[in-house]
Design a protein around this motif. Structure first.
Motif, PDB file in Angstrom:
ATOM      1  N   GLY A 116      56.474  31.047  52.549  1.00  0.00           N
ATOM      2  CA  GLY A 116      56.954  31.878  51.552  1.00  0.00           C
ATOM      3  C   GLY A 116      57.418  33.084  52.263  1.00  0.00           C
ATOM      4  O   GLY A 116      57.640  33.278  53.142  1.00  0.00           O
ATOM      5  N   LEU A 117      57.522  34.303  51.331  1.00  0.00           N
ATOM      6  CA  LEU A 117      57.882  35.457  51.651  1.00  0.00           C
ATOM      7  C   LEU A 117      56.640  36.338  52.134  1.00  0.00           C
ATOM      8  O   LEU A 117      55.833  36.972  51.542  1.00  0.00           O
ATOM      9  N   LEU A 118      56.152  36.134  53.330  1.00  0.00           N
ATOM     10  CA  LEU A 118      54.751  36.284  53.896  1.00  0.00           C
ATOM     11  C   LEU A 118      55.008  37.880  54.327  1.00  0.00           C
ATOM     12  O   LEU A 118      55.384  38.044  55.734  1.00  0.00           O
ATOM     13  N   PRO A 123      44.061  38.700  60.198  1.00  0.00           N
ATOM     14  CA  PRO A 123      43.062  37.849  60.555  1.00  0.00           C
ATOM     15  C   PRO A 123      41.666  38.627  59.917  1.00  0.00           C
ATOM     16  O   PRO A 123      41.602  39.737  60.251  1.00  0.00           O
ATOM     17  N   SER A 124      40.810  37.673  59.623  1.00  0.00           N
ATOM     18  CA  SER A 124      39.464  38.322  59.564  1.00  0.00           C
ATOM     19  C   SER A 124      38.742  38.649  60.843  1.00  0.00           C
ATOM     20  O   SER A 124      39.342  38.172  61.956  1.00  0.00           O
ATOM     21  N   PRO A 125      37.917  39.514  60.835  1.00  0.00           N
ATOM     22  CA  PRO A 125      37.217  40.038  62.175  1.00  0.00           C
ATOM     23  C   PRO A 125      36.714  38.899  62.869  1.00  0.00           C
ATOM     24  O   PRO A 125      36.739  38.921  64.074  1.00  0.00           O
ATOM     25  N   ASP A 126      36.280  37.625  62.401  1.00  0.00           N
ATOM     26  CA  ASP A 126      35.878  36.634  63.289  1.00  0.00           C
ATOM     27  C   ASP A 126      36.922  35.731  63.543  1.00  0.00           C
ATOM     28  O   ASP A 126      36.694  34.566  64.243  1.00  0.00           O
ATOM     29  N   GLY A 127      37.957  35.760  62.904  1.00  0.00           N
ATOM     30  CA  GLY A 127      39.348  34.990  63.434  1.00  0.00           C
ATOM     31  C   GLY A 127      39.341  33.575  62.415  1.00  0.00           C
ATOM     32  O   GLY A 127      40.233  32.820  62.704  1.00  0.00           O
ATOM     33  N   ARG A 128      38.323  33.289  61.735  1.00  0.00           N
ATOM     34  CA  ARG A 128      38.197  32.095  60.858  1.00  0.00           C
ATOM     35  C   ARG A 128      39.273  32.124  59.940  1.00  0.00           C
ATOM     36  O   ARG A 128      39.576  30.976  59.272  1.00  0.00           O
ATOM     37  N   PHE A 129      39.438  33.099  59.127  1.00  0.00           N
ATOM     38  CA  PHE A 129      40.262  33.450  57.797  1.00  0.00           C
ATOM     39  C   PHE A 129      41.483  34.182  58.004  1.00  0.00           C
ATOM     40  O   PHE A 129      41.488  35.241  58.758  1.00  0.00           O
ATOM     41  N   LEU A 130      42.277  33.920  57.220  1.00  0.00           N
ATOM     42  CA  LEU A 130      43.553  34.882  57.189  1.00  0.00           C
ATOM     43  C   LEU A 130      43.946  35.287  55.700  1.00  0.00           C
ATOM     44  O   LEU A 130      43.647  34.820  54.662  1.00  0.00           O
ATOM     45  N   LEU A 131      43.983  36.594  55.606  1.00  0.00           N
ATOM     46  CA  LEU A 131      44.696  37.551  54.463  1.00  0.00           C
ATOM     47  C   LEU A 131      45.769  37.446  54.287  1.00  0.00           C
ATOM     48  O   LEU A 131      46.583  38.042  55.126  1.00  0.00           O
ATOM     49  N   ASP A 153      46.173  35.758  49.226  1.00  0.00           N
ATOM     50  CA  ASP A 153      45.221  34.724  49.277  1.00  0.00           C
ATOM     51  C   ASP A 153      44.426  34.977  50.685  1.00  0.00           C
ATOM     52  O   ASP A 153      44.985  35.401  51.626  1.00  0.00           O
ATOM     53  N   VAL A 154      43.438  34.103  50.695  1.00  0.00           N
ATOM     54  CA  VAL A 154      42.681  33.921  51.946  1.00  0.00           C
ATOM     55  C   VAL A 154      42.633  32.533  52.062  1.00  0.00           C
ATOM     56  O   VAL A 154      42.620  31.426  51.374  1.00  0.00           O
ATOM     57  N   VAL A 155      43.189  32.327  53.436  1.00  0.00           N
ATOM     58  CA  VAL A 155      43.376  31.084  54.153  1.00  0.00           C
ATOM     59  C   VAL A 155      42.556  30.650  55.230  1.00  0.00           C
ATOM     60  O   VAL A 155      42.103  31.664  55.982  1.00  0.00           O
ATOM     61  N   ASP A 156      41.867  29.453  55.111  1.00  0.00           N
ATOM     62  CA  ASP A 156      40.693  28.995  56.081  1.00  0.00           C
ATOM     63  C   ASP A 156      41.811  28.450  57.461  1.00  0.00           C
ATOM     64  O   ASP A 156      42.704  27.597  56.891  1.00  0.00           O
ATOM     65  N   ARG A 157      41.558  28.995  58.429  1.00  0.00           N
ATOM     66  CA  ARG A 157      42.600  28.433  59.537  1.00  0.00           C
ATOM     67  C   ARG A 157      42.040  27.061  60.013  1.00  0.00           C
ATOM     68  O   ARG A 157      42.904  26.441  60.607  1.00  0.00           O
TER      69      ARG A 157
END
Length: 157
Positions: A116-118, A123-131, A153-157
């Motif tokens: 989309g129009l990102l 990234p979250s501090p632990d790198g597991r999720f993306l805002l 959205d929060v995306v799980d990598r």
């Protein structure tokens, strides 16, 4: 940056060698197209793999653009570089659309199901999720893209 787009290169300090990690497919329309997740993985905003051609100009407009103040004085801010018509909005959506991928330092690319129009990817501090902040229609002709509707959205990598 190349004539065809933006590439990502990795330079090794110990040897002084550099090698290309991606083809010229990074999309920097909304700023930095990459972020580190951990010591060996990056998240990249790249051009969609099957992107169609840019929308063609439609010729003469169907009618005038009318703005009314109903006879009252109404102060309004002015901005440079706003969208002016539906063709501009189509070009904005075409060139701004990205998809997310994970890239490792050995060159492996893993697509994520985000497109989309990102406008921002953090990234979250632990790198597991993306805002992920994604702009949405309706686009305005009166304010800059930073004031367009956004979904976060929060995306799980």
């Amino acid at each position: 940056m190349r004539e065809r787009g933006i590439e990502l290169w990795l330079a090794e300090m110990a040897t002084g060698r550099a090698h290309r990690l991606t083809e010229p497919v990074l999309n920097a329309m909304f700023g930095e197209p990459m972020a580190w997740l951990d010591a060996s993985t990056l998240v990249l905003r790249r051009l969609p793999a099957a992107r169609p051609a840019a929308p063609a100009a439609g010729g003469a407009p169907a009618g005038p653009i009318v703005q009314e103040s109903l006879g009252q004085r109404a102060p309004a801010r002015t901005y440079d570089g706003l969208l002016a018509n539906p063709h501009d909005a189509g070009l904005f959506a075409h060139y701004g659309t990205s998809e997310l991928v994970l890239a490792t330092l050995d060159g492996a690319i893993t697509p994520l199901p985000v497109r989309g129009l990102l406008s921002a990817v953090t990234p979250s501090p632990d790198g597991r999720f993306l805002l992920v902040s994604t702009l949405h229609r309706p686009f305005s002709y009166l304010v800059p893209s930073s004031r367009f509707p956004v979904a976060i959205d929060v995306v799980d990598r």
